[in-house]
Design a protein around this motif. Structure first.
Motif, PDB file in Angstrom:
ATOM      1  N   GLN A  82       0.828  -1.211   0.000  1.00 50.55           N
ATOM      2  CA  GLN A  82       0.000   0.000   0.000  1.00 50.55           C
ATOM      3  C   GLN A  82       0.856   1.251   0.000  1.00 50.55           C
ATOM      4  OE1 GLN A  82      -2.589  -0.371   3.388  1.00 50.55           O
ATOM      5  NE2 GLN A  82      -4.073  -1.672   2.328  1.00 50.55           N
ATOM      6  N   GLN A  83       1.959   1.193   0.745  1.00 45.43           N
ATOM      7  CA  GLN A  83       2.889   2.325   0.819  1.00 45.43           C
ATOM      8  C   GLN A  83       4.273   1.805   0.432  1.00 45.43           C
ATOM      9  OE1 GLN A  83       2.661   4.053   4.743  1.00 45.43           O
ATOM     10  NE2 GLN A  83       0.584   4.784   4.464  1.00 45.43           N
ATOM     11  N   PRO A  84       4.693   2.026  -0.793  1.00 45.05           N
ATOM     12  CA  PRO A  84       5.941   1.424  -1.290  1.00 45.05           C
ATOM     13  C   PRO A  84       7.152   1.835  -0.460  1.00 45.05           C
ATOM     14  CG  PRO A  84       4.643   2.329  -3.090  1.00 45.05           C
ATOM     15  CD  PRO A  84       3.991   2.791  -1.826  1.00 45.05           C
ATOM     16  N   PHE A  85       8.098   0.901  -0.332  1.00 42.87           N
ATOM     17  CA  PHE A  85       9.342   1.147   0.392  1.00 42.87           C
ATOM     18  C   PHE A  85      10.501   1.230  -0.592  1.00 42.87           C
ATOM     19  CE2 PHE A  85       6.657  -1.152   3.459  1.00 42.87           C
ATOM     20  CZ  PHE A  85       6.671  -0.243   4.505  1.00 42.87           C
ATOM     21  N   ASP A  86      11.448   2.115  -0.281  1.00 41.65           N
ATOM     22  CA  ASP A  86      12.673   2.210  -1.062  1.00 41.65           C
ATOM     23  C   ASP A  86      13.695   1.165  -0.615  1.00 41.65           C
ATOM     24  OD1 ASP A  86      11.904   4.624  -2.520  1.00 41.65           O
ATOM     25  OD2 ASP A  86      12.087   5.621  -0.582  1.00 41.65           O
ATOM     26  N   CYS A  87      13.634   0.821   0.676  1.00 41.69           N
ATOM     27  CA  CYS A  87      14.662  -0.050   1.251  1.00 41.69           C
ATOM     28  C   CYS A  87      14.071  -0.846   2.401  1.00 41.69           C
ATOM     29  CB  CYS A  87      15.838   0.801   1.741  1.00 41.69           C
ATOM     30  SG  CYS A  87      17.084  -0.101   2.679  1.00 41.69           S
ATOM     31  N   VAL A  88      14.491  -2.094   2.509  1.00 45.26           N
ATOM     32  CA  VAL A  88      14.144  -2.929   3.657  1.00 45.26           C
ATOM     33  C   VAL A  88      15.435  -3.346   4.347  1.00 45.26           C
ATOM     34  CG1 VAL A  88      13.058  -5.062   4.462  1.00 45.26           C
ATOM     35  CG2 VAL A  88      12.054  -3.805   2.552  1.00 45.26           C
ATOM     36  N   LEU A  89      15.493  -3.165   5.655  1.00 44.06           N
ATOM     37  CA  LEU A  89      16.605  -3.637   6.465  1.00 44.06           C
ATOM     38  C   LEU A  89      16.130  -4.852   7.254  1.00 44.06           C
ATOM     39  CD1 LEU A  89      17.860  -0.158   7.662  1.00 44.06           C
ATOM     40  CD2 LEU A  89      19.186  -1.773   6.291  1.00 44.06           C
ATOM     41  N   ASP A  90      16.866  -5.940   7.133  1.00 47.04           N
ATOM     42  CA  ASP A  90      16.448  -7.213   7.720  1.00 47.04           C
ATOM     43  C   ASP A  90      17.482  -7.693   8.737  1.00 47.04           C
ATOM     44  OD1 ASP A  90      15.356  -9.709   8.245  1.00 47.04           O
ATOM     45  OD2 ASP A  90      16.095 -10.610   6.378  1.00 47.04           O
ATOM     46  N   PRO A  91      17.530  -7.093   9.936  1.00 49.59           N
ATOM     47  CA  PRO A  91      18.515  -7.515  10.930  1.00 49.59           C
ATOM     48  C   PRO A  91      18.259  -8.912  11.476  1.00 49.59           C
ATOM     49  CG  PRO A  91      17.019  -5.897  11.866  1.00 49.59           C
ATOM     50  CD  PRO A  91      16.728  -5.946  10.403  1.00 49.59           C
ATOM     51  N   GLN A  92      17.033  -9.407  11.363  1.00 52.41           N
ATOM     52  CA  GLN A  92      16.747 -10.756  11.841  1.00 52.41           C
ATOM     53  C   GLN A  92      17.285 -11.801  10.864  1.00 52.41           C
ATOM     54  OE1 GLN A  92      12.839 -11.095  13.402  1.00 52.41           O
ATOM     55  NE2 GLN A  92      13.269 -13.038  14.383  1.00 52.41           N
ATOM     56  N   SER A  93      17.157 -11.532   9.579  1.00 51.47           N
ATOM     57  CA  SER A  93      17.708 -12.369   8.517  1.00 51.47           C
ATOM     58  C   SER A  93      17.336 -13.847   8.657  1.00 51.47           C
ATOM     59  CB  SER A  93      19.240 -12.203   8.434  1.00 51.47           C
ATOM     60  OG  SER A  93      19.554 -10.932   7.889  1.00 51.47           O
ATOM     61  N   LEU A  94      16.047 -14.082   8.825  1.00 50.18           N
ATOM     62  CA  LEU A  94      15.441 -15.400   8.744  1.00 50.18           C
ATOM     63  C   LEU A  94      14.402 -15.364   7.626  1.00 50.18           C
ATOM     64  CD1 LEU A  94      14.799 -16.169  12.532  1.00 50.18           C
ATOM     65  CD2 LEU A  94      16.637 -17.081  11.111  1.00 50.18           C
ATOM     66  N   THR A  95      13.905 -16.518   7.230  1.00 52.85           N
ATOM     67  CA  THR A  95      12.913 -16.554   6.156  1.00 52.85           C
ATOM     68  C   THR A  95      11.717 -15.673   6.477  1.00 52.85           C
ATOM     69  OG1 THR A  95      13.574 -18.799   5.535  1.00 52.85           O
ATOM     70  CG2 THR A  95      11.408 -18.057   4.812  1.00 52.85           C
ATOM     71  N   LYS A  96      11.227 -15.742   7.711  1.00 51.12           N
ATOM     72  CA  LYS A  96      10.009 -15.008   8.063  1.00 51.12           C
ATOM     73  C   LYS A  96      10.200 -13.504   8.003  1.00 51.12           C
ATOM     74  CE  LYS A  96      10.774 -15.155  13.091  1.00 51.12           C
ATOM     75  NZ  LYS A  96      10.199 -15.602  14.399  1.00 51.12           N
ATOM     76  N   SER A  97      11.409 -13.025   8.278  1.00 50.56           N
ATOM     77  CA  SER A  97      11.651 -11.579   8.211  1.00 50.56           C
ATOM     78  C   SER A  97      11.990 -11.143   6.794  1.00 50.56           C
ATOM     79  CB  SER A  97      12.762 -11.183   9.181  1.00 50.56           C
ATOM     80  OG  SER A  97      13.968 -11.877   8.899  1.00 50.56           O
ATOM     81  N   ALA A  98      12.790 -11.944   6.086  1.00 51.66           N
ATOM     82  CA  ALA A  98      13.171 -11.598   4.714  1.00 51.66           C
ATOM     83  C   ALA A  98      11.982 -11.662   3.768  1.00 51.66           C
ATOM     84  CB  ALA A  98      14.278 -12.531   4.234  1.00 51.66           C
ATOM     85  N   ALA A  99      11.034 -12.551   4.051  1.00 46.50           N
ATOM     86  CA  ALA A  99       9.866 -12.682   3.177  1.00 46.50           C
ATOM     87  C   ALA A  99       9.039 -11.403   3.147  1.00 46.50           C
ATOM     88  CB  ALA A  99       9.003 -13.855   3.630  1.00 46.50           C
ATOM     89  N   LEU A 100       9.025 -10.672   4.242  1.00 51.86           N
ATOM     90  CA  LEU A 100       8.282  -9.406   4.269  1.00 51.86           C
ATOM     91  C   LEU A 100       8.904  -8.415   3.292  1.00 51.86           C
ATOM     92  CD1 LEU A 100       7.677  -9.000   8.107  1.00 51.86           C
ATOM     93  CD2 LEU A 100       5.997  -9.640   6.381  1.00 51.86           C
ATOM     94  N   GLY A 101      10.223  -8.336   3.293  1.00 49.78           N
ATOM     95  CA  GLY A 101      10.893  -7.446   2.340  1.00 49.78           C
ATOM     96  C   GLY A 101      10.653  -7.879   0.911  1.00 49.78           C
ATOM     97  N   TRP A 102      10.736  -9.167   0.663  1.00 48.11           N
ATOM     98  CA  TRP A 102      10.509  -9.698  -0.681  1.00 48.11           C
ATOM     99  C   TRP A 102       9.094  -9.381  -1.153  1.00 48.11           C
ATOM    100  CZ3 TRP A 102       7.406 -13.835  -2.528  1.00 48.11           C
ATOM    101  CH2 TRP A 102       7.709 -14.238  -3.841  1.00 48.11           C
ATOM    102  N   MET A 103       8.104  -9.544  -0.273  1.00 52.56           N
ATOM    103  CA  MET A 103       6.716  -9.261  -0.654  1.00 52.56           C
ATOM    104  C   MET A 103       6.467  -7.770  -0.851  1.00 52.56           C
ATOM    105  SD  MET A 103       4.255 -11.895   1.433  1.00 52.56           S
ATOM    106  CE  MET A 103       4.704 -11.264   3.051  1.00 52.56           C
TER     107      MET A 103
END
Length: 345
Positions: A82-103
């Motif tokens: 809904q609100q596009p992001f320019d950048c995602v920072l994934d300090p958790q770096s697990l599938t569940k956190s990275a998938a949010l950035g990918w989506m």
């Protein structure tokens, strides 16, 4: 310092202590890019703290098992786009956190390379940052800002505790133990392997009263920790008193009113650090130089080091914590109390 507007998503879903340890990342971004808009995706109670952090503009609540529920998965995808992001920072770096950035479809998605990056995260992020595995988690997460040309200064934990909560905490601590600055302890831990025996906490509380005339306040959350707190009170012969059931924001305010905070490697310890409270922490299956209290003003005690995978350390019993004796903790507290006495003098 840049004035360029930038829309950033921090994907740090859990746990409470890890979310608190990620707050300096948001502070560093705001210091370097004041016009950046920071959204934080979270799936634990740390949301309460993010909502009083001036560096976080928006908080997204993520269902804990959203990847396993198609309806939750699609709802998260719609919300993220809904609100596009320019950048995602994934300090958790697990599938569940990275998938949010990918989506989210953000063009720049920054996470850790292996071994900090695990599961599918290194393949779902567009930039994988190599990090020294011996860095403290706060320093390691600062390295994720390198691709944004941000060089953080001293870590800042910016929490704006409401005035009414601060007043309540001061009154509660004073009325509960009869002292505005007791020692505060917490017996809980996210892993059983990180638990120090409740009876030993009680013996330390009795020693503090007998040797230093200092009362102890026990903070707790949930039925299990309440039962542990009651055991501590009984063993201490009343030297330790239970605090009220608190929210995380109330706990943050309470932790500001203490001579020292004593616990294992757990969320309240990171919260104590965030509000500027000195800590004595007990470590067995975790390394204090990696996940203990950040900064030289704290003291960590470890008598037996348990090396193994995260799964092995999590599922072990607490033998490495039991290696820490009451005398070790009393000596550490004496050292820290001596430091504060010299400062006061």
């Amino acid at each position: 310092m840049s004035d360029k507007p930038y829309r950033i998503l921090i994907s740090r879903l859990s746990a409470i202590g890890d979310c608190i340890a990620t707050l300096p990342m948001a502070a560093a971004i705001k210091a370097a890019m004041p016009n950046a808009t920071i959204t934080w995706a979270v799936s634990c109670a740390a949301r309460q703290l993010l909502e009083i952090c001036p560096d976080v503009d928006r908080v997204i609540s993520v269902p804990k098992r959203y990847l396993r529920t198609p309806s939750d998965l699609m709802a998260m995808r719609r919300q993220l786009r809904q609100q596009p992001f320019d950048c995602v920072l994934d300090p958790q770096s697990l599938t569940k956190s990275a998938a949010l950035g990918w989506m989210s479809n953000a063009p720049l998605r920054i996470g850790f390379a292996k071994p900090r990056g695990r599961e599918l995260a290194p393949w779902m992020n567009t930039v994988s940052v190599d990090s020294d595995p011996d860095l403290h988690v706060i320093d390691a997460q600062a390295e994720l800002l390198r691709p944004l040309d941000i060089v953080p200064g001293k870590p800042q934990f910016n929490l704006n505790i409401p005035d009414d909560v601060s007043r309540w905490a001061k009154q509660h601590v004073t009325e509960t133990v009869g002292d505005p600055n007791p020692v505060i302890m917490n017996p809980g831990a996210g892993w059983d392997s990180k638990m120090w025996p409740a009876e030993r906490f009680g013996q330390v509380a009795a020693w503090l009263r007998n040797e230093h005339k200092i009362p102890t306040l026990i903070v707790w959350a949930g039925q299990r920790e309440r039962e542990l707190a009651e055991q501590i009170r009984q063993v201490s012969d009343g030297a330790a008193v239970l605090a009220a059931d608190t929210s995380l924001v109330q706990l943050a305010a309470v932790l500001k009113h203490t001579k020292l905070f004593l616990s294992s490697d757990t969320g309240p310890m990171h919260l104590a650090v965030a509000v500027g409270t000195r800590c004595v922490t007990l470590h067995g299956p975790t390394r204090p130089e990696l996940s203990g209290p950040y900064g030289p003003e704290h003291l960590s005690i470890q008598k037996a080091r348990f090396d193994g995978t995260s799964r092995q350390r999590r599922s072990a019993d607490n033998w490495s914590m039991r290696a820490i004796e009451v005398v070790d903790v009393c000596a550490g507290l004496t050292q820290m109390l001596s430091r504060s006495s010299r400062v006061a003098a």
